[in-house]
Write an enzyme that holds these catalytic residues in place. Structure first.
Site, PDB file in Angstrom:
ATOM      1  N   ASP A  16       0.980  -1.267  -0.071  1.00  0.00           N
ATOM      2  CA  ASP A  16      -0.011  -0.130   0.210  1.00  0.00           C
ATOM      3  C   ASP A  16       0.979   1.245  -0.137  1.00  0.00           C
ATOM      4  OD1 ASP A  16      -2.329   1.608   0.326  1.00  0.00           O
ATOM      5  OD2 ASP A  16      -1.850   1.711   2.514  1.00  0.00           O
ATOM      6  N   ASP A  18      -0.176   4.942   0.951  1.00  0.00           N
ATOM      7  CA  ASP A  18      -0.605   6.278   2.023  1.00  0.00           C
ATOM      8  C   ASP A  18      -0.593   5.752   3.415  1.00  0.00           C
ATOM      9  OD1 ASP A  18      -1.466   8.330   0.201  1.00  0.00           O
ATOM     10  OD2 ASP A  18      -2.862   7.093  -0.633  1.00  0.00           O
TER      11      ASP A  18
END
Length: 283
Positions: A16, A18
């Site tokens: 991922d 963020d």
């Protein structure tokens, strides 16, 4: 938290972005609070932010507006946020341990036990560019063909996290390359997903992958007492999305893990990552 047992050696790491690679979650909070304060509303609490993290924009917007009750439309809110994003996203910086982790994983690719990496982020192309243009060295670890963004047309409508599609697609970008070389493909069980968000952990577990959960301290506090549920992907974040047939969705959603099954681990930081524990050899 969580113990590593009876899991295959990791051959691919899927990330991922963020709040995991970069501090953009703090920037999102900054932006959202500026909008809320403009209309006399309280700052965004982690109990709500936890539900927004890792989700596609349209769904996050719906959850936010049901809570915030702003006197403007979701479209107007998005316009205000977009303007602030131009200002704040360029300030994003890597989180502790991330540059060394990516560099070490890239270094394995010249060995006889390579670990391939791919990016799987709910951020759309515009936001990805705003967050990453000034961090080109960091993101050079991810070849273009191994980046899956939130608005990738290969991800069906309403199929974002916590559904497993984005991580399965990220793995497929790696396997397509391996197939072209006549090399053995990587199974989901041989993948290690790195996530900070609860829906993202669930997506990784539903994909049949091992997961590292490295949450923001604020999120960890909001999840206190439910850590093992999060690691298993069993917090109830998974919901049927608009535009999908519920029967089809349930069939293709994958299954979360079991509490305490050892396929997910909670880490407070990505500094000093335990490579050996996952069968990863750094040259």
């Amino acid at each position: 938290m969580g113990s590593h047992k009876e899991t295959p050696r990791v051959r691919a790491c899927l990330f991922d972005m963020d709040g995991l690679l970069i501090d953009s979650e703090d920037r999102y909070t900054q932006i959202t609070n500026e909008v809320l304060r403009k209309y006399g509303k309280p700052d965004l609490p982690w109990s709500i932010k936890a539900q927004l993290q890792g989700r596609p924009g349209p769904e996050a917007s719906k959850i936010f507006h049901e809570w915030a009750q702003l006197p403007i439309t979701p479209e107007q809110t998005l316009q205000m946020q977009a303007s602030l994003q131009e200002k704040y996203f360029a300030l994003c910086q890597p989180l502790p341990g991330v540059p060394a982790l990516l560099s070490n994983l890239v270094s394995t690719q010249s060995t006889d036990q390579p670990v391939y990496i791919a990016l799987a982020t709910s951020s759309n192309s515009r936001n990805f560019k705003l967050k990453s243009d000034h961090l080109s060295e960091l993101f050079s670890a991810f070849p273009q063909k191994h980046r899956v963004l939130g608005d990738d047309p290969r991800i069906g409508k309403g199929r974002g996290k916590p559904l497993p599609d984005i991580y399965l697609l990220a793995l497929e970008t790696i396997n397509a390359e391996l197939r072209s070389k006549g090399e053995t493909e990587i199974t989901p069980a041989e993948c290690l997903v790195f996530e900070d968000a609860v829906p993202g952990v669930e997506a990784g577990r539903r994909a049949g992958m091992q997961v590292i959960w490295c949450p923001h301290p604020g999120l960890l506090e909001a999840c206190r007492g439910r850590e093992e549920e999060v690691l298993a992907g069993r917090t109830g974040q998974h919901k049927e999305q608009d535009g999908d047939s519920p029967a089809e969705l349930i069939q293709s959603a994958g299954s979360p893990g079991e509490v305490g099954d050892g396929w997910a681990e909670l880490l407070g930081t990505l500094e000093n990552f335990p490579y050996e524990q996952y069968g990863i050899r750094i040259p």
